[in-house]
Design a protein around this motif. Structure first.
Motif, PDB file in Angstrom:
ATOM      1  N   ASP A 118       0.943  -1.455   0.351  1.00 13.24           N
ATOM      2  CA  ASP A 118       0.046   0.354   0.207  1.00 13.24           C
ATOM      3  C   ASP A 118       0.839   1.279   0.117  1.00 13.24           C
ATOM      4  O   ASP A 118       0.274   2.093  -0.828  1.00 13.24           O
ATOM      5  CB  ASP A 118      -1.375   0.228   1.605  1.00 13.24           C
ATOM      6  N   GLN A 119       1.928   1.052   1.359  1.00 10.96           N
ATOM      7  CA  GLN A 119       2.986   1.821   0.742  1.00 10.96           C
ATOM      8  C   GLN A 119       3.198   2.708  -0.611  1.00 10.96           C
ATOM      9  O   GLN A 119       3.613   3.685  -0.781  1.00 10.96           O
ATOM     10  CB  GLN A 119       3.450   2.001   1.601  1.00 10.96           C
ATOM     11  N   ASP A 120       4.022   1.329  -1.471  1.00 11.92           N
ATOM     12  CA  ASP A 120       4.521   1.360  -2.352  1.00 11.92           C
ATOM     13  C   ASP A 120       3.601   2.208  -3.329  1.00 11.92           C
ATOM     14  O   ASP A 120       3.626   3.822  -4.271  1.00 11.92           O
ATOM     15  CB  ASP A 120       4.985   0.192  -3.227  1.00 11.92           C
ATOM     16  N   ASP A 121       2.231   1.866  -3.486  1.00 18.85           N
ATOM     17  CA  ASP A 121       1.038   2.712  -4.218  1.00 18.85           C
ATOM     18  C   ASP A 121       0.970   4.316  -3.860  1.00 18.85           C
ATOM     19  O   ASP A 121       0.912   4.614  -5.180  1.00 18.85           O
ATOM     20  CB  ASP A 121      -0.303   1.929  -3.999  1.00 18.85           C
ATOM     21  N   PHE A 122       1.119   3.838  -2.635  1.00 19.40           N
ATOM     22  CA  PHE A 122       0.631   5.356  -1.923  1.00 19.40           C
ATOM     23  C   PHE A 122       2.000   6.446  -3.025  1.00 19.40           C
ATOM     24  O   PHE A 122       1.623   7.807  -3.728  1.00 19.40           O
ATOM     25  CB  PHE A 122       1.215   5.872  -0.809  1.00 19.40           C
ATOM     26  N   VAL A 123       3.496   6.024  -2.920  1.00 19.42           N
ATOM     27  CA  VAL A 123       4.748   6.900  -3.091  1.00 19.42           C
ATOM     28  C   VAL A 123       4.342   6.847  -4.781  1.00 19.42           C
ATOM     29  O   VAL A 123       4.021   8.124  -5.393  1.00 19.42           O
ATOM     30  CB  VAL A 123       5.508   5.978  -2.926  1.00 19.42           C
ATOM     31  N   LYS A 124       3.582   6.299  -5.392  1.00 17.56           N
ATOM     32  CA  LYS A 124       3.520   5.944  -6.872  1.00 17.56           C
ATOM     33  C   LYS A 124       2.587   7.114  -7.310  1.00 17.56           C
ATOM     34  O   LYS A 124       2.672   7.536  -8.459  1.00 17.56           O
ATOM     35  CB  LYS A 124       2.710   4.692  -7.828  1.00 17.56           C
ATOM     36  N   ALA A 125       1.946   6.847  -6.308  1.00 16.15           N
ATOM     37  CA  ALA A 125       0.625   7.993  -6.625  1.00 16.15           C
ATOM     38  C   ALA A 125       0.749   9.304  -6.804  1.00 16.15           C
ATOM     39  O   ALA A 125       0.294  10.388  -7.140  1.00 16.15           O
ATOM     40  CB  ALA A 125      -0.464   7.543  -5.652  1.00 16.15           C
ATOM     41  N   ILE A 126       1.490   9.995  -5.412  1.00 13.12           N
ATOM     42  CA  ILE A 126       1.849  10.720  -5.441  1.00 13.12           C
ATOM     43  C   ILE A 126       2.726  11.255  -6.349  1.00 13.12           C
ATOM     44  O   ILE A 126       2.779  12.562  -7.109  1.00 13.12           O
ATOM     45  CB  ILE A 126       3.063  10.533  -4.201  1.00 13.12           C
ATOM     46  N   GLY A 127       4.211  10.687  -6.944  1.00 15.78           N
ATOM     47  CA  GLY A 127       4.932  11.116  -8.026  1.00 15.78           C
ATOM     48  C   GLY A 127       3.683  11.418  -9.336  1.00 15.78           C
ATOM     49  O   GLY A 127       4.301  11.881  -9.974  1.00 15.78           O
ATOM     50  N   GLU A 128       2.755  10.270  -9.342  1.00 17.10           N
ATOM     51  CA  GLU A 128       2.240  10.971 -10.596  1.00 17.10           C
ATOM     52  C   GLU A 128       1.411  11.608 -10.158  1.00 17.10           C
ATOM     53  O   GLU A 128       1.439  12.848 -11.545  1.00 17.10           O
ATOM     54  CB  GLU A 128       1.095   9.468 -10.723  1.00 17.10           C
ATOM     55  N   PHE A 129       0.838  12.198  -9.461  1.00 18.42           N
ATOM     56  CA  PHE A 129       0.005  13.341  -8.887  1.00 18.42           C
ATOM     57  C   PHE A 129       1.071  14.885  -9.948  1.00 18.42           C
ATOM     58  O   PHE A 129       1.313  15.426 -10.660  1.00 18.42           O
ATOM     59  CB  PHE A 129      -0.449  13.817  -7.649  1.00 18.42           C
ATOM     60  N   CYS A 130       2.188  14.732  -8.872  1.00 14.73           N
ATOM     61  CA  CYS A 130       2.929  15.643  -8.920  1.00 14.73           C
ATOM     62  C   CYS A 130       3.899  15.610 -10.450  1.00 14.73           C
ATOM     63  O   CYS A 130       4.237  17.171 -10.776  1.00 14.73           O
ATOM     64  CB  CYS A 130       4.597  15.648  -7.700  1.00 14.73           C
ATOM     65  N   ARG A 131       4.157  14.771 -10.893  1.00 10.03           N
ATOM     66  CA  ARG A 131       4.559  15.506 -12.769  1.00 10.03           C
ATOM     67  C   ARG A 131       3.703  15.555 -13.486  1.00 10.03           C
ATOM     68  O   ARG A 131       4.023  16.527 -13.860  1.00 10.03           O
ATOM     69  CB  ARG A 131       4.817  13.351 -12.750  1.00 10.03           C
ATOM     70  N   ARG A 132       2.398  15.867 -13.161  1.00  6.95           N
ATOM     71  CA  ARG A 132       1.471  15.972 -13.685  1.00  6.95           C
ATOM     72  C   ARG A 132       1.441  17.396 -13.423  1.00  6.95           C
ATOM     73  O   ARG A 132       0.520  18.711 -14.437  1.00  6.95           O
ATOM     74  CB  ARG A 132      -0.050  15.756 -13.343  1.00  6.95           C
ATOM     75  N   GLU A 133       0.902  17.912 -12.090  1.00 11.20           N
ATOM     76  CA  GLU A 133       0.774  19.351 -11.636  1.00 11.20           C
ATOM     77  C   GLU A 133       1.797  19.968 -11.318  1.00 11.20           C
ATOM     78  O   GLU A 133       1.360  21.302 -11.242  1.00 11.20           O
ATOM     79  CB  GLU A 133       0.139  18.614 -10.519  1.00 11.20           C
ATOM     80  N   VAL A 134       3.008  19.898 -10.956  1.00  4.82           N
ATOM     81  CA  VAL A 134       4.364  20.192 -10.814  1.00  4.82           C
ATOM     82  C   VAL A 134       4.613  21.015 -11.250  1.00  4.82           C
ATOM     83  O   VAL A 134       5.146  20.606 -11.921  1.00  4.82           O
ATOM     84  CB  VAL A 134       4.759  19.272  -9.555  1.00  4.82           C
ATOM     85  N   ASP A 135       4.778  22.541 -11.612  1.00  5.86           N
ATOM     86  CA  ASP A 135       5.827  23.039 -12.122  1.00  5.86           C
ATOM     87  C   ASP A 135       7.208  23.501 -11.494  1.00  5.86           C
ATOM     88  O   ASP A 135       6.847  24.172 -10.886  1.00  5.86           O
ATOM     89  CB  ASP A 135       4.930  24.684 -12.572  1.00  5.86           C
ATOM     90  N   ARG A 136       8.277  22.628 -11.872  1.00  7.50           N
ATOM     91  CA  ARG A 136       9.035  22.953 -10.606  1.00  7.50           C
ATOM     92  C   ARG A 136      10.287  24.004 -11.145  1.00  7.50           C
ATOM     93  O   ARG A 136      10.813  24.527  -9.990  1.00  7.50           O
ATOM     94  CB  ARG A 136      10.316  21.894 -11.349  1.00  7.50           C
ATOM     95  N   LYS A 137      10.037  25.142 -12.078  1.00  6.45           N
ATOM     96  CA  LYS A 137      10.490  26.254 -12.091  1.00  6.45           C
ATOM     97  C   LYS A 137       9.738  27.332 -11.323  1.00  6.45           C
ATOM     98  O   LYS A 137      10.155  28.602 -11.711  1.00  6.45           O
ATOM     99  CB  LYS A 137      10.468  26.683 -13.613  1.00  6.45           C
ATOM    100  N   GLN A 138       7.922  26.884 -10.923  1.00  2.00           N
ATOM    101  CA  GLN A 138       7.982  27.706  -9.912  1.00  2.00           C
ATOM    102  C   GLN A 138       8.590  27.796  -8.660  1.00  2.00           C
ATOM    103  O   GLN A 138       9.056  27.070  -8.086  1.00  2.00           O
ATOM    104  CB  GLN A 138       6.239  27.500  -9.832  1.00  2.00           C
ATOM    105  N   ARG A 139       8.354  29.088  -8.560  1.00  2.00           N
ATOM    106  CA  ARG A 139       9.785  29.912  -7.020  1.00  2.00           C
ATOM    107  C   ARG A 139       8.765  30.507  -6.083  1.00  2.00           C
ATOM    108  O   ARG A 139       9.152  31.388  -5.350  1.00  2.00           O
ATOM    109  CB  ARG A 139      10.638  31.061  -7.805  1.00  2.00           C
TER     110      ARG A 139
END
Length: 366
Positions: free
Chosen positions: A3-24
């Motif tokens: 379940d923890q692996d699935d949780f981490v994977k879900a967080i990663g997928e969300f962040c890849r989609r939603e986070v702009d790493r250049k945002q300051r």
């Protein structure tokens, strides 16, 4: 997968989609509300208030992963620290008001430090005096993270002289819009993150007290495991990002006809950092597991070790990453300078590295 692996994977997928790493910006409320919709902001809060009822291990994973992806959710750490105090000590009415709001995306702040009371919290002088059925607060607080956009501030003030400097402190729930409270930002390397608070005849009702009058110090001590582990987890994720960004760069950057990572000077440095990263990861997650095994037990040595190790390593990794990236490490485009700005203050807030070492030493009778 667990379940923890699935949780981490879900967080990663969300962040890849939603986070702009250049945002300051330190905190993006739109992104924060999306995390609330997924139920993640309340993952460690009780289910009866809409939370997920998860333990420290899952909270550490969430903090580590969101820090690794550089999600701009700077309000989360102070919110969870404050929410934990409301959960433990708040009245039934305070819990019903505050905790579901946190699950839905409200930000909380916590205020302890003062101009003459930083590491020595017992020296605080902000006063709360009884007046009729309520309280009147006067004084100044400083280095208050996220107060400029928080809905409530969990503030510690002195309510009586007490016996000893740690006696006579009380926690108060202060609405950010209350009359008599002025919030003024402090410009820092990381932007607008912290604030001075000025309280001038700030009137609060009797039910603004969180917990027991004059017992604020004891209440604060119960939250130290949580605060230190939050900081350790965030800096573990920051260190991972700094290491992986550095590794990717030295593999791709060529000088003298070959990748610069193939030169022994850099290869050995990365080998040392990889070892330190693994040691830090094992320590942080091990302490989280120990806390889950006995949630009511204070672990001053282990929690301080985790905070000390993770913050010092993150700072060292980001600084060395900047050196290995050369001029690109100084450029905002590559993000290493942002990681350094995030990491460099981590050895100061939440108890300096010197304070953590002192705590660890005392647990050995020194």
């Amino acid at each position: 997968m667990t379940d923890q692996d699935d949780f981490v994977k879900a967080i990663g997928e969300f962040c890849r989609r939603e986070v702009d790493r250049k945002q300051r910006v330190p905190h993006d409320d739109d992104l924060y509300r999306k995390l609330a919709d997924l139920g993640w902001l309340g993952l460690s809060l009780p289910e009866e208030y809409g939370g997920g009822g998860r333990g420290m291990a899952d909270l550490v994973l969430f903090l580590e992963e969101t820090a690794y992806w550089r999600a701009p959710i700077g309000g989360f750490a102070t919110t969870i620290i404050a929410a934990s105090a409301y959960e433990k000590f708040g009245s039934a009415e305070q819990k019903r008001e505050i905790l579901p709001a946190v699950v839905d995306g409200a930000v909380l702040s916590i205020s302890m430090s003062e101009p003459e009371a930083g590491s020595d919290v017992g020296a605080l002088s902000c006063r709360a005096e009884r007046r009729g059925d309520g309280w009147v607060l006067n004084g100044q607080k400083t280095w208050c993270s996220n107060a400029h956009f928080a809905e409530h501030i969990l503030l510690v003030a002195r309510t009586s002289p007490g016996e000893g400097k740690h006696a006579g402190m009380t926690m108060f729930s202060v609405p950010s819009t209350v009359d008599g409270l002025a919030v003024r930002g402090i410009e820092t390397m990381g932007g607008k993150e912290v604030n001075d608070l000025y309280l001038t005849d700030c009137v609060l009702p009797a039910d603004a007290v969180v917990g027991t009058v004059d017992q604020g110090w004891k209440q604060l001590m119960t939250g130290l495991n949580l605060e230190r582990m939050i900081l350790a987890a965030v800096m573990l994720g920051t260190a991972r990002r700094a290491f992986e960004d550095t590794l990717a760069y030295v593999r791709e950057r060529h000088q003298f006809g070959r990748p610069i990572g193939s030169f022994q000077a850099l290869r050995h440095r990365l080998a040392d950092h990889a070892t330190e990263l693994e040691c830090t990861r094992l320590l942080v997650h091990d302490v989280a597991a120990k806390i889950d095994a006995n949630p009511d037990r204070s672990l001053p040595r282990e929690a301080s070790m985790a905070k000390l190790k993770a913050t010092e390593f993150a700072k060292a990794m980001a600084l060395d990453g900047m050196q290995m990236l050369g001029g690109y490490g100084y450029a905002t485009e590559y993000g290493m300078e942002g990681l350094l700005r995030s990491a460099v203050v981590s050895t100061v807030y939440g108890g300096t590295s010197e304070i953590q070492r002192d705590i660890i030493g005392k647990t050995y009778g020194l």
